[in-house]
Structure formats: structure tokens, C-alpha cells
Design a protein around this motif. Sequence first.
Motif, PDB file in Angstrom:
ATOM      1  N   ALA A 178       0.830  -1.212   0.000  1.00 22.70           N
ATOM      2  CA  ALA A 178       0.000   0.000   0.000  1.00 22.70           C
ATOM      3  C   ALA A 178       0.858   1.252   0.000  1.00 22.70           C
ATOM      4  O   ALA A 178       0.565   2.230  -0.706  1.00 22.70           O
ATOM      5  N   GLY A 179       1.935   1.245   0.784  1.00 28.25           N
ATOM      6  CA  GLY A 179       2.832   2.394   0.811  1.00 28.25           C
ATOM      7  C   GLY A 179       3.428   2.682  -0.553  1.00 28.25           C
ATOM      8  O   GLY A 179       3.493   3.851  -0.974  1.00 28.25           O
ATOM      9  N   SER A 184       3.460   5.909  -5.446  1.00 32.80           N
ATOM     10  CA  SER A 184       3.430   5.914  -6.920  1.00 32.80           C
ATOM     11  C   SER A 184       2.338   6.849  -7.428  1.00 32.80           C
ATOM     12  O   SER A 184       2.572   7.670  -8.333  1.00 32.80           O
ATOM     13  N   TYR A 185       1.150   6.757  -6.842  1.00 36.98           N
ATOM     14  CA  TYR A 185       0.044   7.618  -7.277  1.00 36.98           C
ATOM     15  C   TYR A 185       0.360   9.086  -7.039  1.00 36.98           C
ATOM     16  O   TYR A 185       0.167   9.935  -7.934  1.00 36.98           O
ATOM     17  N   LEU A 186       0.853   9.413  -5.843  1.00 42.82           N
ATOM     18  CA  LEU A 186       1.132  10.813  -5.522  1.00 42.82           C
ATOM     19  C   LEU A 186       2.256  11.373  -6.381  1.00 42.82           C
ATOM     20  O   LEU A 186       2.203  12.530  -6.815  1.00 42.82           O
ATOM     21  N   TRP A 187       3.267  10.557  -6.645  1.00 42.76           N
ATOM     22  CA  TRP A 187       4.386  11.046  -7.451  1.00 42.76           C
ATOM     23  C   TRP A 187       3.913  11.329  -8.880  1.00 42.76           C
ATOM     24  O   TRP A 187       4.230  12.381  -9.446  1.00 42.76           O
ATOM     25  N   ALA A 200       6.404  19.891  -3.317  1.00 41.30           N
ATOM     26  CA  ALA A 200       5.270  18.966  -3.334  1.00 41.30           C
ATOM     27  C   ALA A 200       5.690  17.589  -2.825  1.00 41.30           C
ATOM     28  O   ALA A 200       4.929  16.917  -2.121  1.00 41.30           O
ATOM     29  N   PHE A 201       6.913  17.170  -3.162  1.00 41.75           N
ATOM     30  CA  PHE A 201       7.419  15.878  -2.701  1.00 41.75           C
ATOM     31  C   PHE A 201       7.444  15.820  -1.176  1.00 41.75           C
ATOM     32  O   PHE A 201       6.981  14.849  -0.573  1.00 41.75           O
ATOM     33  N   LEU A 210       1.076   8.092   5.599  1.00 43.94           N
ATOM     34  CA  LEU A 210       0.711   7.023   4.680  1.00 43.94           C
ATOM     35  C   LEU A 210       1.880   6.597   3.792  1.00 43.94           C
ATOM     36  O   LEU A 210       1.886   5.480   3.269  1.00 43.94           O
ATOM     37  N   CYS A 211       2.844   7.483   3.624  1.00 40.22           N
ATOM     38  CA  CYS A 211       3.975   7.198   2.732  1.00 40.22           C
ATOM     39  C   CYS A 211       5.251   6.815   3.468  1.00 40.22           C
ATOM     40  O   CYS A 211       6.221   6.395   2.837  1.00 40.22           O
TER      41      CYS A 211
END
Length: 389
Positions: A178-179, A184-187, A200-201, A210-211
Motif C-alpha cells: 500500500a505504501g 506511486s500515485y502521488l508522485w 510537493a514531494f 501514509l507514505c
Amino acid sequence: MTTTTTARNAGLDTLRALAIALVFANHYMLFVSGAPTLGWFGEIGWSGVDLFFALSGYLIGNQILGAIRRGQQGTRRFSLPRFYARRLLRTLPNFYVVLALFACWPYFRMELVLPPLWQFLSFTQNIGLQAGTAFSHAWSLCVEEQFYFLLPAVAMLIAACRKSLVLAWLAVAAALIAGMLIRSYLWRNHVAVAPDGGRAFYTLIYYSSLCRFDELVIGVALALLKNYHTAIWARLTAHGNWMLLAGCAALALVWSHFLENHYGYAMTVYGYPLLGLSYALLLLAALSPGALLQKVRIPGAASIALWSYAIYLVHKTLCMLLRVPLQAQGWEPDHWASVLLMAGASVLAGCLLYQLVERPFMALRDRYVPSHEVQAVAPLAAGMERSGA
């Protein structure tokens, strides 16, 4: 960033001292000298927080899982209220003293904006955190407190299920997967397309609970291995020096890739669990009886480890404050004397905070909440022990 004053392990002390040294070097580079004063060690020093996570994940996970297992076998059981009481008495006193300095003494926070106090008090300051705010390094404590608020309840819930040991390992694997998926989605959808990708990173990924729980989960996985797979644990810890060699090799490889492209997609998604696995190998080496990492006692490491939480809380701001008077004396931040003076001042301040605040509250904890276990009417009816491995 938990420490203990009893039954100290020289290997764990060495790793904890390494963690705070890494963090100090990185913060010195970013907020004091503005240059890689301590070379690659400072550039990769942010990973000291991840080492703290791995250490804390194992130590707290071992307490929780060990207590649950003893509850399944005997007349004592794990107590959530006692666990939370011991955890808060461990972390809150130092944290509140330093937070009070930021909130009540403008000189201490300099010209930096302090986020609302409720975010610190609720341990949510890391959510949407903007870099450059006062006491920003408290983000890692927020991640830990959120994780340890959920962990014991989840562990007890799983222990009450059938096939709970299988479920526990599935939960570990699911958390790590999940992490990676979340990062991956956020990046792809936010960092890669943002005008200021670096900012943003940090806000969306680096500070996010969550990450950033990979190393915490991997530390708990080690505790699960120790408490429920004793034969495998014995075989692994019988080869501690090989674990040390493998851990150093893996860490060198992961560090080199992070130094090459810290903010790239591959390292963002896969780098943190690989970093956690590298630290897990070092933890195995530290926990292996008779292994080099456990036998060799580095002078001062035990004290630095004992004070590491206090040092972490105060060192960044203290060094930023000391920079001006040292420059007035002709000592620029990149001068070796400035580095030594600020490091020494950080250790001294951490020692004082430990002696004046942390140690007395630890004594109160040991007196009034000596254990997170209570007498049980009967052992747990179901759990990991009965499900088998």
C-alpha cells in the motif's frame, strides 16, 4: 525513537547513535551551513529518521507482540491503557517542554512561523506540512505516535482471529505494498506535474504518515519473526556478522541510489522499503549474541543513544541560533570548530533535557505504570500462538 535505561544492547546503542549523527549532519547542511559541510554523510543524513523508525518499530513491536504471546500462554495479558500511558509518559514531557519554548519564546523560533498548536497536540502537524516552518522536524514524532496509536489495537484484533499469524504477515505485506502504491500515485499525479516538485514531494510524500511507515512496519515484522518464528530467528541471529556484512552492503547500494536521484520515481516508490530491509539486517546483527556489532562498544555511543530523543528535539534550532554568534567570532558554519561546537552544544542540551525532564518522568512511569501487562482471568482464547506457523 524509544530508548530504555535497562538491559541496554551495545549494538542497538550504536545504531541509535548513528541515527542521530546522520540527522544532525543533514540538518546542519540544510539549515546551518547551506552546503555539504559533512559530505555525503550529511546528504544522506535524512535517512537517520528511517533508522529511528526501524529501531522503534522493532522495540515497540516486540513489547506488544511479546505481551500478546505471553497472554496466550499464561495469566497476564496486554493492556491498551497501560501501553498508551507508558508511551505518552515516554514521549510527551520532552516534547511539551520544547514545544513550550517555541510557543512562548519568540527568540527560540526566530522568524519562522509556528503551525497551530492543536496540530502538535494532536500529533497531526505532519499532515500537509510546509517545509521551513518552526519545529518542522516534529513531523517524525507525529508519524510514530499515529502508528503506535493504531498498532496495538490492530495487533490485538488480529490475534483474536483464526489463522491470525497468517493474517499478521498478510497485514505486513499489504502495508508495504500500500505504501508503494500510494507513493506511486502521488508522485505521478502530483509531484511530477507540480511547478515546484521538490516542495510537493516533501509535503505530500516525505512528511506523510501514509507514505513513510515502511521502516516502522519492517521493524514490527522483525518483532513478529522473533516472537512467533523462534527457530528461524535463532538461525538468523546465529550469523550476526554475516547479517552485518549484508546490511552494510545493502545500505551502501540503497544510499548510493538515493544520493543519485532522491526524488525520482523509482527511489520514491521502492527506495524506502529497500532502506528498511537494509536497516532490518543491521538490527539482526545488533540482536545477534556475540556478533561484532553487539560486542564492540564505541565510547560515548551508549550516552548519545540514551539522550538521542532529547538531542533530536533541540539540536536543529540550537544550531541555527548559535550560527550568528559564532560567525561574529569569525567562525563560519563550514569551519570544523563550528561543527564541533554545535555538535557538542546539541549533545549537552540533549543531556540536560534528558536529566531534567525525561528521566524524572521515566521514573514516575516505572513507579506507577511499571508494565503494559495486567493480571488476566484466563489466557486469550484465540491468537497467533494457536494458529501455528
